[in-house]
Structure formats: C-alpha cells, structure tokens
Design a protein around this motif. Structure first.
Motif, PDB file in Angstrom:
ATOM      1  N   ASN A  32       0.807  -1.224   0.000  1.00 41.79           N
ATOM      2  CA  ASN A  32       0.000   0.000   0.000  1.00 41.79           C
ATOM      3  C   ASN A  32       0.840   1.273   0.000  1.00 41.79           C
ATOM      4  O   ASN A  32       0.300   2.355  -0.163  1.00 41.79           O
ATOM      5  N   SER A  33       2.146   1.142   0.226  1.00 38.06           N
ATOM      6  CA  SER A  33       3.009   2.324   0.333  1.00 38.06           C
ATOM      7  C   SER A  33       4.413   1.979  -0.157  1.00 38.06           C
ATOM      8  O   SER A  33       4.754   0.802  -0.331  1.00 38.06           O
ATOM      9  N   THR A  34       5.228   3.002  -0.344  1.00 37.51           N
ATOM     10  CA  THR A  34       6.601   2.751  -0.785  1.00 37.51           C
ATOM     11  C   THR A  34       7.389   2.019   0.298  1.00 37.51           C
ATOM     12  O   THR A  34       8.209   1.163  -0.011  1.00 37.51           O
ATOM     13  N   GLU A  35       7.114   2.328   1.564  1.00 37.02           N
ATOM     14  CA  GLU A  35       7.828   1.659   2.659  1.00 37.02           C
ATOM     15  C   GLU A  35       7.510   0.159   2.668  1.00 37.02           C
ATOM     16  O   GLU A  35       8.409  -0.673   2.794  1.00 37.02           O
ATOM     17  N   GLU A  36       6.219  -0.174   2.545  1.00 37.50           N
ATOM     18  CA  GLU A  36       5.823  -1.586   2.508  1.00 37.50           C
ATOM     19  C   GLU A  36       6.405  -2.263   1.271  1.00 37.50           C
ATOM     20  O   GLU A  36       6.854  -3.410   1.322  1.00 37.50           O
ATOM     21  N   ALA A  37       6.434  -1.543   0.160  1.00 36.15           N
ATOM     22  CA  ALA A  37       6.995  -2.099  -1.076  1.00 36.15           C
ATOM     23  C   ALA A  37       8.469  -2.447  -0.887  1.00 36.15           C
ATOM     24  O   ALA A  37       8.907  -3.525  -1.303  1.00 36.15           O
ATOM     25  N   LEU A  38       9.221  -1.566  -0.262  1.00 35.29           N
ATOM     26  CA  LEU A  38      10.645  -1.825  -0.048  1.00 35.29           C
ATOM     27  C   LEU A  38      10.867  -3.068   0.807  1.00 35.29           C
ATOM     28  O   LEU A  38      11.762  -3.867   0.531  1.00 35.29           O
ATOM     29  N   GLU A  39      10.018  -3.268   1.822  1.00 33.53           N
ATOM     30  CA  GLU A  39      10.125  -4.470   2.660  1.00 33.53           C
ATOM     31  C   GLU A  39       9.868  -5.729   1.832  1.00 33.53           C
ATOM     32  O   GLU A  39      10.615  -6.706   1.920  1.00 33.53           O
ATOM     33  N   LYS A  40       8.824  -5.692   1.005  1.00 33.76           N
ATOM     34  CA  LYS A  40       8.475  -6.870   0.206  1.00 33.76           C
ATOM     35  C   LYS A  40       9.526  -7.137  -0.873  1.00 33.76           C
ATOM     36  O   LYS A  40       9.844  -8.285  -1.161  1.00 33.76           O
ATOM     37  N   ILE A  41      10.073  -6.081  -1.464  1.00 28.84           N
ATOM     38  CA  ILE A  41      11.113  -6.248  -2.485  1.00 28.84           C
ATOM     39  C   ILE A  41      12.350  -6.878  -1.862  1.00 28.84           C
ATOM     40  O   ILE A  41      12.947  -7.797  -2.423  1.00 28.84           O
ATOM     41  N   SER A  42      12.721  -6.414  -0.691  1.00 29.28           N
ATOM     42  CA  SER A  42      13.885  -6.942   0.006  1.00 29.28           C
ATOM     43  C   SER A  42      13.692  -8.415   0.363  1.00 29.28           C
ATOM     44  O   SER A  42      14.611  -9.226   0.228  1.00 29.28           O
ATOM     45  N   ALA A  43      12.484  -8.771   0.781  1.00 30.73           N
ATOM     46  CA  ALA A  43      12.209 -10.139   1.221  1.00 30.73           C
ATOM     47  C   ALA A  43      12.008 -11.107   0.066  1.00 30.73           C
ATOM     48  O   ALA A  43      12.359 -12.284   0.170  1.00 30.73           O
ATOM     49  N   SER A  44      11.470 -10.645  -1.057  1.00 36.71           N
ATOM     50  CA  SER A  44      11.060 -11.612  -2.084  1.00 36.71           C
ATOM     51  C   SER A  44      11.627 -11.397  -3.480  1.00 36.71           C
ATOM     52  O   SER A  44      11.447 -12.247  -4.348  1.00 36.71           O
ATOM     53  N   LYS A  45      12.273 -10.262  -3.762  1.00 33.28           N
ATOM     54  CA  LYS A  45      12.832  -9.984  -5.095  1.00 33.28           C
ATOM     55  C   LYS A  45      11.850 -10.371  -6.216  1.00 33.28           C
ATOM     56  O   LYS A  45      12.050 -11.357  -6.928  1.00 33.28           O
ATOM     57  N   PRO A  46      10.757  -9.601  -6.394  1.00 31.33           N
ATOM     58  CA  PRO A  46       9.784  -9.922  -7.441  1.00 31.33           C
ATOM     59  C   PRO A  46      10.396  -9.829  -8.841  1.00 31.33           C
ATOM     60  O   PRO A  46      11.432  -9.198  -9.033  1.00 31.33           O
ATOM     61  N   ASP A  47       9.728 -10.463  -9.802  1.00 30.30           N
ATOM     62  CA  ASP A  47      10.193 -10.444 -11.196  1.00 30.30           C
ATOM     63  C   ASP A  47       9.801  -9.157 -11.911  1.00 30.30           C
ATOM     64  O   ASP A  47      10.410  -8.783 -12.910  1.00 30.30           O
ATOM     65  N   VAL A  48       8.733  -8.497 -11.418  1.00 29.91           N
ATOM     66  CA  VAL A  48       8.260  -7.246 -12.006  1.00 29.91           C
ATOM     67  C   VAL A  48       7.512  -6.468 -10.920  1.00 29.91           C
ATOM     68  O   VAL A  48       6.928  -7.068 -10.018  1.00 29.91           O
TER      69      VAL A  48
END
Length: 121
Positions: A32-48
């Motif tokens: 829902n936010s850039t902060e939450e996005a950064l946490e999820k990107i760090s944890a899971s490295k999405p493909d897109v």
C-alpha cells in the motif's frame, strides 16, 4: 512461478491489477506504500513491479528512482500505472527508470502484454 509486486494504495485498483495478473499465471504480492513495497522487495525480489505514482509518503517516481539506483534491484522491471497520463508524466516516469508507463484506467490486455514482454527478457 513468476512474481509481481503491485504497489497501489487504492483498494479497488489493487484488486483489479492483482486479479488481472493472477489470471495470467503470476504470483502477486501487494503493498500500500513505498515503505511496505521496499520491505516486500527486500524479502522476495519480485520479477516485475507494478507501481502507482501517487502514494502515501514518497511517490512512485521516487521509489522507482531508488530501485534503479540500487545494484540489488536495478534489474527488476518497473511498470508505472497512473492517472497522471500526460506526455510529461510519462516522460518523467521513464526518466526515473521505469521500463513502461501505462495510464489508468489500465487496459488489462496492454498490462499483460507489457509484463510478459518485460519478464521474458
């Protein structure tokens, strides 16, 4: 299975994008936010990453610029989706490092074509 991260603060838009991507066979994470996005990107490295421009806190433009400047995340394709759809907004999004810019309301076929093109490379 490929994973997409949808960063969108409007619940309806998030649900539309999520169901569209899931129908295409992608695993979908949401933020829902850039902060939450950064946490999820760090944890899971999405493909897109499907990224809204107008978000609480930092904008999608700022997040995109940060991701593209970081060697850990700069190869992850970013598709910006926004109601900000003037030529200048698109130009600015691409200048921040976005791989594609799709105006809202999102054409789901265009989104899937774009995502598939970006993750097969």
């Amino acid at each position: 299975m490929r994973t997409a991260l949808v960063v969108e603060d409007t619940m309806t838009e998030r649900q539309i994008l999520t169901s569209c991507l899931q129908r295409a066979g992608l695993n979908v994470l949401t933020a829902n936010s850039t902060e939450e996005a950064l946490e999820k990107i760090s944890a899971s490295k999405p493909d897109v990453i499907i990224l809204d421009v107008v978000l609480p806190g930092r904008s999608g433009f700022e997040l995109c610029r940060e991701l593209k400047a970081d060697p850990e995340t700069n190869k992850i394709p970013v598709v910006m989706c926004s109601t900000k759809s003037s030529d200048m907004d698109k130009f600015w999004g691409m200048k921040q490092g976005a791989d594609a810019y799709i105006p809202k309301p999102v054409d789901q076929e265009e989104l899937l074509r774009t995502v598939n093109q970006l993750i097969k490379n």
